[in-house]
Structures are given as structure tokens and as C-alpha cells.
Design an enzyme around this catalytic site. Sequence first.
Site, short mmCIF file in Angstrom:
data_model
loop_
_atom_site.label_atom_id
_atom_site.label_comp_id
_atom_site.label_asym_id
_atom_site.label_seq_id
_atom_site.Cartn_x
_atom_site.Cartn_y
_atom_site.Cartn_z
N ASP A 106 58.57 41.76 39.06
CA ASP A 106 57.74 42.94 39.32
C ASP A 106 56.35 42.79 38.71
O ASP A 106 55.37 43.28 39.28
CB ASP A 106 58.41 44.20 38.77
CG ASP A 106 59.53 44.71 39.66
OD1 ASP A 106 59.65 44.20 40.80
OD2 ASP A 106 60.27 45.59 39.23
N HIS A 148 52.38 52.74 33.71
CA HIS A 148 53.72 52.34 33.28
C HIS A 148 53.72 51.41 32.07
O HIS A 148 54.76 51.26 31.41
CB HIS A 148 54.46 51.64 34.43
CG HIS A 148 54.77 52.52 35.59
ND1 HIS A 148 55.45 53.72 35.45
CD2 HIS A 148 54.49 52.39 36.91
CE1 HIS A 148 55.58 54.28 36.65
NE2 HIS A 148 55.01 53.49 37.55
N GLY A 156 56.41 48.08 35.91
CA GLY A 156 55.95 48.68 37.14
C GLY A 156 54.60 48.21 37.61
O GLY A 156 53.74 49.03 37.98
N ASP A 183 50.68 60.49 40.78
CA ASP A 183 51.34 59.32 41.37
C ASP A 183 52.76 59.72 41.77
O ASP A 183 53.35 60.62 41.18
CB ASP A 183 51.37 58.22 40.30
CG ASP A 183 51.72 56.85 40.83
OD1 ASP A 183 52.88 56.65 41.19
OD2 ASP A 183 50.84 55.98 40.83
N HIS A 185 55.32 58.07 41.15
CA HIS A 185 56.18 57.64 40.05
C HIS A 185 55.83 58.37 38.77
O HIS A 185 54.68 58.72 38.53
CB HIS A 185 56.04 56.13 39.82
CG HIS A 185 56.42 55.30 41.01
ND1 HIS A 185 55.47 54.82 41.91
CD2 HIS A 185 57.62 54.87 41.45
CE1 HIS A 185 56.09 54.12 42.85
NE2 HIS A 185 57.39 54.14 42.60
N ASP A 271 50.22 56.45 46.00
CA ASP A 271 51.52 56.20 46.60
C ASP A 271 52.28 57.49 46.87
O ASP A 271 53.39 57.45 47.39
CB ASP A 271 52.36 55.25 45.74
CG ASP A 271 52.38 55.62 44.27
OD1 ASP A 271 51.86 56.70 43.92
OD2 ASP A 271 52.90 54.83 43.46
N TYR A 310 50.28 51.46 47.89
CA TYR A 310 50.64 50.14 48.38
C TYR A 310 50.38 49.98 49.87
O TYR A 310 50.83 49.02 50.49
CB TYR A 310 52.08 49.83 47.99
CG TYR A 310 52.24 50.09 46.50
CD1 TYR A 310 51.66 49.23 45.58
CD2 TYR A 310 52.86 51.25 46.03
CE1 TYR A 310 51.71 49.50 44.23
CE2 TYR A 310 52.92 51.52 44.67
CZ TYR A 310 52.34 50.64 43.77
OH TYR A 310 52.37 50.91 42.42
#
Length: 459
Positions: A106, A148, A156, A183, A185, A271, A310
Site C-alpha cells: 500500500d 493516515h 494508507g 475524506d 476515510h 475520494d 483516486y
Amino acid sequence: MESSSSGGAVAEHSRRRIAYYYDANIGNYYYGVEHVMKPNRIRMAHHLILNYGMYRHLGIFRPFPATVEEMSRFHNPGYLEFLKKATPDNLNRLGGGMLKYNVGEDCPVFDGLFEFCQLSSGGSLAAAIKLNKKRADIAINWMGGLHHAKKGEASGFCYTNDIVLGILELLKYHKRVLYVDIDVHHGDGVEEAFYTTDRVMTVSFHKFGDFFPGTGDIKTTGHGIGKNFSVNVPLKSDINDQSYQSIFKPVMQRVIERFEPAAIVLQCGADSLNGDPLGRFNMTLKGHGECVRFLRSFNIPMMLLGGGGYSPNNVARCWAYETAIACNVELSNDIPSNDFMEFFGPNYKLHIEARKVENKNSQSYLNKMKQEIFENLNDLTFVPSVQMRPIPEDAFQSFNDPTLTVDMANPDIRHAPQIMDNVVAHPGEFYDAQNTAGMFRHEENYALKFPYPDHQYGF
């Protein structure tokens, strides 16, 4: 009203001084063929911003790369040393560091990894200093927002946490800083860094459940003196603009009333937009951008940062649109000609449409969650009082001689903010033009002054 070449207008009473940080090298970094993180999305956003004519409303600056010393204000020195040494050519010699620091699939090792971290962190540090010195009302670093990253490990797609570094810089001058994360996330790295303090309130609106990073439950509210200073808003899939704003605005209104922040940091991860390959929300640019517009309306010094996203074309659309909101400029829906025009086909429009899917977030669910958050905020019986100490030195230390100018500065050393505040670079690929005719005096209205007619730059 003042007409604008970008297709809108700027109200005089709504004018803000906007500092915008960008380094042309940022788009050159490459996570790998199969990796969804594409730093080139920042270059695409930059080209949209320029070709919409927004450079006329911005002070455009190239930030200094952050040093190891500056980044070690949060990150472990050993971890930074690992990032500095890690290259694709020496993976076999990194030993257990790959596992220890969570670097691998990742968070891959790629060419220029450490320089990438330096630019992202340097932009947020510079933006914070600009706000601290009251030389801007809003500072933008779309290269940042990597929420992250932990103190001693990557996570992340994030290696160094520019957000934490920027907030630490803001705390030198501001008693209380509000961090807001939109975000898709959870902003776990930032929450974790400030989990036990009442000087930073973190608020994250994110997808929760079987979804990375798996944190951000509504009952996660902080610890010790930081109790109730972490606010989490866990959302379900396919939330649309209307539902998102039905909880975002009342929660943020109450947070600002109770916390009374002196500065706001807003992470604008794209995202959470419809169509993102990793995201699960159904928001459009208008709903996403409304978060920026709402927080801007409080007239509190604010830093805008990038983050996830993304689908590079939609990320570019989003951050160009939110730059316009910061400037209070209305953009045409027709995307102007730019170097990445083919990525915006087939309709070449700025705005995207929501999908026709069921919103999994019922109004009763949102109301129940909002009520629980309000009850937690009501437990904050007073605004945190801070005994301010002598202000530490800025991250980018200044020279002692206040008369020093750009011409007098040694080109082999890092220039002081007092010098660089007087420098505005060419709004295109200006990085390579530094210390040449591409450097211009910075004026109070943050306008750009060109040494040649505009048409020579293709605007």
C-alpha cells in the site's frame, strides 16, 4: 461587483487574501503502475486553476522542502532516516525496516519518496506560517492532506503527516485549532496525534464499517483532557449532497460555537465524490465544495489541504472548484483548454452528476447520530483556556537582518519567510524559473505582476 475572467464575480466585502502553495515537481512522483495514488492529479488541478484564470486572485508560492528536523517535530527520527534512505534499488538492504515501518504494497518505495514527503510537509508548514503571520486569510496546499501517516509508520498511501506538522505550527500562535476531515476515510493519523489534548478538536466525516482504516466510531471521543475533543461522524454508503449537508452544517455550527477555534484546517479528500474507485459516497462537487463554503463563512483563518482521491480527473475538478470557492469566484461549467484536456472528456464539463442509487443513510439515522454528537459537545462546559508561552521559532527560521532582500540572499541557503513572502512565481511551470525573470514582487492584493504580456504565457 468586480468582473472576473474566470466566468464569475468577486464581492469586495467577501474578498480574502489567498496563499496557494505548489511545486511543479509534485506530479513527477509515481507510486507505480498498479497503484491508485497518482500525484499527477495535483498537477492536473493546478493547470485547471491556472487556465480558469484564478491565478489573478491568488498569491502563488513554491514552498521550501521540509527538513528532517522540521518533520521530526512529530515523526520518529529513525522512521524519517529510513524514508530518506529507502529507494527501489536498495530494498534488499532495508532489512526489517519495511515491516517495522509498514512500507510495502500500500505504501511502496518509489523514486524520490523522501522528496515527495518533503514537498507535501513543506507546503503545509509554509501555509501555517503564512496564517500565523496574518499574511493570508486562507492558505491552500493541495499537495498535503496525508492524514493516515502515524508517528513512526506509513499508512494508507501516506508517509509523513503534513497535517499534524501544520497544526503544530499553528499552535505556536493560535490557542485552539479545529481540524475537519471530509475524506471518505477516517482521519485516524491526525486524531491519534491530538487524542489527549483540548487545544485541537478533530472532526471526521467518513465511511464506517468494513472499510479502511476501520476506526472512527462515534463513541471514540478522546482521552484525558482531550475527552470529547475528538468528534467522529460515521456514515454509510452512497450518501448524497443533501444528506451530507444535513449533518455537516449543524455539527460544524455546534462545534465552532462550543470550541471557538482560532484557526481551521480542512482536509478536502476528494475520494468522497461519486465515481471514486475506492470511495463509497455519492457526492458531487457542489456538495463537497459546500463544506468549504460553509466553513469559509465564519471568517476564521483557514488552511485547505488535499488528501485522498483516486479518479484524477475528478480530483482536479474538485480542487479547482474549491480553490474558486476560497476566492469567492464562480467558474464556468465548460472546462477551459489545458494540458490535460483529454482527461475531462467526453463532455469537458466541470461538474459531475450523482448516481441514481439508494442512499443508505436514513434521516432517522443521521438525526440519532447528530443528537449523540450534540450531547457529547454539551459536556464541554467551557472553551479551553490556554496559557500561552513565548512563541517558538517558526519552522522556516528567519534571518536577523530585516533589510535582507532577495537580491542580497545567498542562493545556496534557504531563504527566510520575510524574503519569500515578497516573491511570487510564474503561475505556470514556475519552479525552474526561480531566481530568474520568473520571480516577482508580491503585492498587498496578492495579484501577479508579469514581466511580459499575458499572451506570452498562454492565458
